[in-house]
Design an enzyme around this catalytic site. Structure first.
Site, mmCIF file in Angstrom:
data_model
loop_
_atom_site.group_PDB
_atom_site.id
_atom_site.type_symbol
_atom_site.label_atom_id
_atom_site.label_comp_id
_atom_site.label_asym_id
_atom_site.label_seq_id
_atom_site.Cartn_x
_atom_site.Cartn_y
_atom_site.Cartn_z
ATOM 1 N N ASN A 145 0.772 0.306 5.958
ATOM 2 C CA ASN A 145 1.227 -0.470 4.802
ATOM 3 C C ASN A 145 1.856 -1.754 5.302
ATOM 4 O O ASN A 145 2.748 -1.720 6.147
ATOM 5 C CB ASN A 145 2.263 0.339 4.001
ATOM 6 C CG ASN A 145 2.930 -0.477 2.904
ATOM 7 O OD1 ASN A 145 2.328 -1.390 2.347
ATOM 8 N ND2 ASN A 145 4.171 -0.153 2.594
ATOM 9 N N CYS A 172 0.855 -1.175 0.000
ATOM 10 C CA CYS A 172 0.000 0.000 0.000
ATOM 11 C C CYS A 172 0.898 1.234 0.000
ATOM 12 O O CYS A 172 2.113 1.135 0.130
ATOM 13 C CB CYS A 172 -0.912 0.016 1.226
ATOM 14 S SG CYS A 172 -2.110 -1.344 1.295
ATOM 15 N N ILE A 229 -5.836 -6.876 0.905
ATOM 16 C CA ILE A 229 -5.420 -8.252 1.178
ATOM 17 C C ILE A 229 -6.373 -8.917 2.168
ATOM 18 O O ILE A 229 -6.799 -10.050 1.987
ATOM 19 C CB ILE A 229 -3.978 -8.292 1.736
ATOM 20 C CG1 ILE A 229 -2.996 -7.652 0.748
ATOM 21 C CG2 ILE A 229 -3.558 -9.725 2.044
ATOM 22 C CD1 ILE A 229 -2.858 -8.367 -0.565
ATOM 23 N N LEU A 230 -6.710 -8.190 3.235
ATOM 24 C CA LEU A 230 -7.613 -8.697 4.275
ATOM 25 C C LEU A 230 -8.862 -7.822 4.343
ATOM 26 O O LEU A 230 -8.769 -6.597 4.226
ATOM 27 C CB LEU A 230 -6.920 -8.699 5.639
ATOM 28 C CG LEU A 230 -5.703 -9.614 5.777
ATOM 29 C CD1 LEU A 230 -4.999 -9.344 7.098
ATOM 30 C CD2 LEU A 230 -6.099 -11.074 5.682
ATOM 31 N N ARG A 235 -4.707 1.900 -1.251
ATOM 32 C CA ARG A 235 -4.923 0.563 -0.720
ATOM 33 C C ARG A 235 -4.738 -0.544 -1.752
ATOM 34 O O ARG A 235 -5.270 -0.476 -2.855
ATOM 35 C CB ARG A 235 -6.337 0.451 -0.131
ATOM 36 C CG ARG A 235 -6.597 -0.873 0.574
ATOM 37 C CD ARG A 235 -8.039 -1.002 1.003
ATOM 38 N NE ARG A 235 -8.242 -2.211 1.808
ATOM 39 C CZ ARG A 235 -9.415 -2.764 2.049
ATOM 40 N NH1 ARG A 235 -10.523 -2.221 1.562
ATOM 41 N NH2 ARG A 235 -9.498 -3.863 2.767
#
Length: 284
Positions: free
Chosen positions: A77, A2, A52-53, A49
């Site tokens: 990040n 990020c 990932i989650l 952004r």
């Protein structure tokens, strides 16, 4: 990865959405999945952004987190691999969570333990937390410094970002640091805290900074170093087992993801071993 960025104007002048927007655009390649900003008078935070989650909008940043009367904002990040264990510990302390992100856990960990939270976080990360109650900016990089964090500070304004190009959206001096260039040509990298430009620094790995907005004081401290004191004596077979166990644990931690996983193979033993363990652990 990020992209994180932000600015604090210690003169009290307001930060504009346009200023954070320029830095976000300079870091657009680091985060194709979203863009965000947070402005609180003389403080501004930005974020690009790569999701990932928790791929929902709940995981967007900069992220606000509140606990009791305390409130903090973070731009983050990287990944905290042990966030689920920390989250369970914090739940026992009365903290509540509304997302499935590690970023929310970073905020709660700071409110629970202050800068000591860094001793509990395991992963690869760079983050900056704004604490409006204490008028404090707290930023950190993880132990090995995988994720970048660079900053400019002249006593009146503090500007930080993942990359230099975001800093250069402001009219700050671009004076070459000839010592840093010499070190790059000699060592093939620029040692921390140098960046190649005078008055622009990178936060060293295993360090954190605290910017007190009342006193206008910036403090940089080390929180991690390798300990060579304790020696261990094991047989060859015991070392092999220990290495395999540690390797498997390390790979497993890095497979926490809400998106598909992949690997780049260089043809060496290390990357091939990573894929072997990935295939054992995850069907993804």
């Amino acid at each position: 990865m990020c992209g994180i960025n932000g600015i604090v104007k210690l003169s009290g002048a307001p930060v504009s959405v346009e200023e954070i927007g320029r830095m976000n655009r300079a870091l657009a390649h680091r985060g194709p999945d979203g863009e965000g900003d947070f402005i609180d008078g003389a403080v501004g935070l930005g974020h690009r952004r790569l999701a990932i989650l928790d791929l929902s909008k709940r995981g967007a940043q900069p992220m606000l987190y509140a606990h009791g009367k305390s409130r903090v904002v973070v731009t983050h990040n990287g990944e905290v691999y042990n966030f689920k264990e920390i989250r369970e510990e914090l739940k026992q302390k009365g903290f509540r969570f509304t997302t499935e992100t590690d970023t929310e856990v970073v905020c709660a960990a700071y409110l629970a333990w202050g800068v000591e939270c860094l001793k509990r976080l395991g992963g690869m990360f760079a983050f900056v937390i704004y604490d409006p109650q204490k008028k404090l900016l707290f930023g950190a990089r993880e132990r090995l410094g995988k994720k970048p964090l660079k900053y400019f500070f002249d006593g009146e304004k503090f500007i930080f970002a993942s990359e230099l190009k975001a800093l250069f959206t402001f009219a700050i001096p671009r004076k070459l640091d000839l010592e840093a260039i010499d070190e790059f040509l000699t060592l093939q990298y620029v040692p921390s805290p140098k960046t190649g430009f005078k008055d622009i620094s990178k936060l060293p790995a295993g360090h954190y900074f605290l910017l007190d907005m009342n006193s206008k004081e910036l403090v940089v401290k080390k929180y991690f170093d390798i300990d060579f004191v304790n020696k261990r004596t094991l047989s060859r077979e015991e070392w092999k087992q220990e290495l395999e166990t540690a390797f498997e644990k390390a790979v497993k931690r890095r497979l926490i993801s809400d998106v598909p996983l992949g690997a780049f193979l260089s043809g060496g033993i290390d990357s091939s071993a990573v894929v072997v363990f990935m295939s054992r652990i995850s069907p993804k």
